[in-house]
Design a protein around this motif. Structure first.
Motif, PDB file in Angstrom:
ATOM      1  N   PRO A 117      21.445  66.374 -61.603  1.00 60.40           N
ATOM      2  CA  PRO A 117      21.952  67.730 -61.850  1.00 60.40           C
ATOM      3  C   PRO A 117      22.794  67.854 -63.117  1.00 60.40           C
ATOM      4  O   PRO A 117      22.933  68.960 -63.641  1.00 60.40           O
ATOM      5  CB  PRO A 117      22.788  68.031 -60.604  1.00 60.40           C
ATOM      6  CG  PRO A 117      23.222  66.707 -60.111  1.00 60.40           C
ATOM      7  CD  PRO A 117      22.094  65.753 -60.445  1.00 60.40           C
ATOM      8  N   ASP A 118      23.379  66.752 -63.593  1.00 56.06           N
ATOM      9  CA  ASP A 118      24.206  66.871 -64.797  1.00 56.06           C
ATOM     10  C   ASP A 118      23.328  67.185 -66.004  1.00 56.06           C
ATOM     11  O   ASP A 118      22.246  66.634 -66.156  1.00 56.06           O
ATOM     12  CB  ASP A 118      25.033  65.608 -65.025  1.00 56.06           C
ATOM     13  CG  ASP A 118      24.167  64.378 -65.246  1.00 56.06           C
ATOM     14  OD1 ASP A 118      23.242  64.175 -64.442  1.00 56.06           O
ATOM     15  OD2 ASP A 118      24.414  63.643 -66.228  1.00 56.06           O
ATOM     16  N   CYS A 119      23.801  68.106 -66.811  1.00 57.40           N
ATOM     17  CA  CYS A 119      22.981  68.554 -67.933  1.00 57.40           C
ATOM     18  C   CYS A 119      23.873  68.846 -69.143  1.00 57.40           C
ATOM     19  O   CYS A 119      24.621  69.824 -69.147  1.00 57.40           O
ATOM     20  CB  CYS A 119      22.196  69.807 -67.547  1.00 57.40           C
ATOM     21  SG  CYS A 119      21.156  70.407 -68.898  1.00 57.40           S
ATOM     22  N   PRO A 120      23.801  68.016 -70.176  1.00 54.48           N
ATOM     23  CA  PRO A 120      24.603  68.251 -71.376  1.00 54.48           C
ATOM     24  C   PRO A 120      24.293  69.585 -72.067  1.00 54.48           C
ATOM     25  O   PRO A 120      25.155  70.141 -72.738  1.00 54.48           O
ATOM     26  CB  PRO A 120      24.238  67.084 -72.287  1.00 54.48           C
ATOM     27  CG  PRO A 120      23.704  66.029 -71.376  1.00 54.48           C
ATOM     28  CD  PRO A 120      23.062  66.772 -70.239  1.00 54.48           C
ATOM     29  N   ILE A 121      23.085  70.094 -71.883  1.00 53.68           N
ATOM     30  CA  ILE A 121      22.750  71.384 -72.501  1.00 53.68           C
ATOM     31  C   ILE A 121      23.599  72.485 -71.866  1.00 53.68           C
ATOM     32  O   ILE A 121      24.243  73.279 -72.571  1.00 53.68           O
ATOM     33  CB  ILE A 121      21.248  71.709 -72.355  1.00 53.68           C
ATOM     34  CG1 ILE A 121      20.413  70.652 -73.088  1.00 53.68           C
ATOM     35  CG2 ILE A 121      20.943  73.106 -72.892  1.00 53.68           C
ATOM     36  CD1 ILE A 121      18.923  70.738 -72.809  1.00 53.68           C
ATOM     37  N   LEU A 122      23.611  72.532 -70.535  1.00 52.42           N
ATOM     38  CA  LEU A 122      24.414  73.538 -69.847  1.00 52.42           C
ATOM     39  C   LEU A 122      25.902  73.331 -70.110  1.00 52.42           C
ATOM     40  O   LEU A 122      26.645  74.300 -70.285  1.00 52.42           O
ATOM     41  CB  LEU A 122      24.117  73.522 -68.336  1.00 52.42           C
ATOM     42  CG  LEU A 122      22.697  73.921 -67.952  1.00 52.42           C
ATOM     43  CD1 LEU A 122      22.475  73.762 -66.453  1.00 52.42           C
ATOM     44  CD2 LEU A 122      22.381  75.326 -68.416  1.00 52.42           C
ATOM     45  N   ASP A 123      26.333  72.060 -70.154  1.00 51.90           N
ATOM     46  CA  ASP A 123      27.742  71.772 -70.474  1.00 51.90           C
ATOM     47  C   ASP A 123      28.088  72.286 -71.865  1.00 51.90           C
ATOM     48  O   ASP A 123      29.155  72.874 -72.075  1.00 51.90           O
ATOM     49  CB  ASP A 123      28.025  70.278 -70.388  1.00 51.90           C
ATOM     50  CG  ASP A 123      27.937  69.725 -68.977  1.00 51.90           C
ATOM     51  OD1 ASP A 123      27.967  70.535 -68.011  1.00 51.90           O
ATOM     52  OD2 ASP A 123      27.827  68.493 -68.828  1.00 51.90           O
TER      53      ASP A 123
END
Length: 130
Positions: A117-123
């Protein structure tokens, strides 16, 4: 000619023809019944506008360019100045778009693109560094 014929002859949609008339770029004659009557000169104006829009000139610049086009006593220096100013604006926009693409490319490169679920784009879009 009617608006449909003017549209076909100029390559400008009927909706945009009405818009250009509403904002004062085009002044077709009106028939007794209220319908617009377009002449060859109106089609030339529409083609001029279409070509200027194809080059991404803003409407206010198109208004000025139309005025200069109609004024046979104009100084070409003013036309050239408008064109050079527009070139500078386009180049600045291209640089800004390139910077955005570079930022997004970096975010996409740091995303695993898997089931996590971790996503650098969304972050990154949230303003957090991932």
């Amino acid at each position: 000619m009617n608006i449909g014929e003017a549209s076909r002859a100029s390559g400008v949609s009927e909706k945009m023809i009405r818009h250009y008339e509403a904002i004062g770029l085009l002044h077709p004659a009106r028939q007794a019944n209220g319908y617009r009557a377009y002449a060859g000169g109106d089609v030339a104006v529409l083609r001029f506008i279409r070509h200027a829009r194809d080059l991404a000139f803003p409407l206010e610049d198109i208004r000025r360019l139309l005025g200069l086009w109609r004024d046979r006593g104009r100084a070409s220096a003013e036309v050239r100045g408008l064109a050079l100013g527009h070139i500078a604006a386009l180049e600045a926009k291209a640089q800004a778009l390139q910077a955005m693409a570079t930022s997004l490319r970096h975010l996409a490169a740091t995303c695993h693109g898997d089931d996590r679920p971790d996503c650098p784009i969304l972050d990154g879009l949230e303003g957090r560094q991932g």
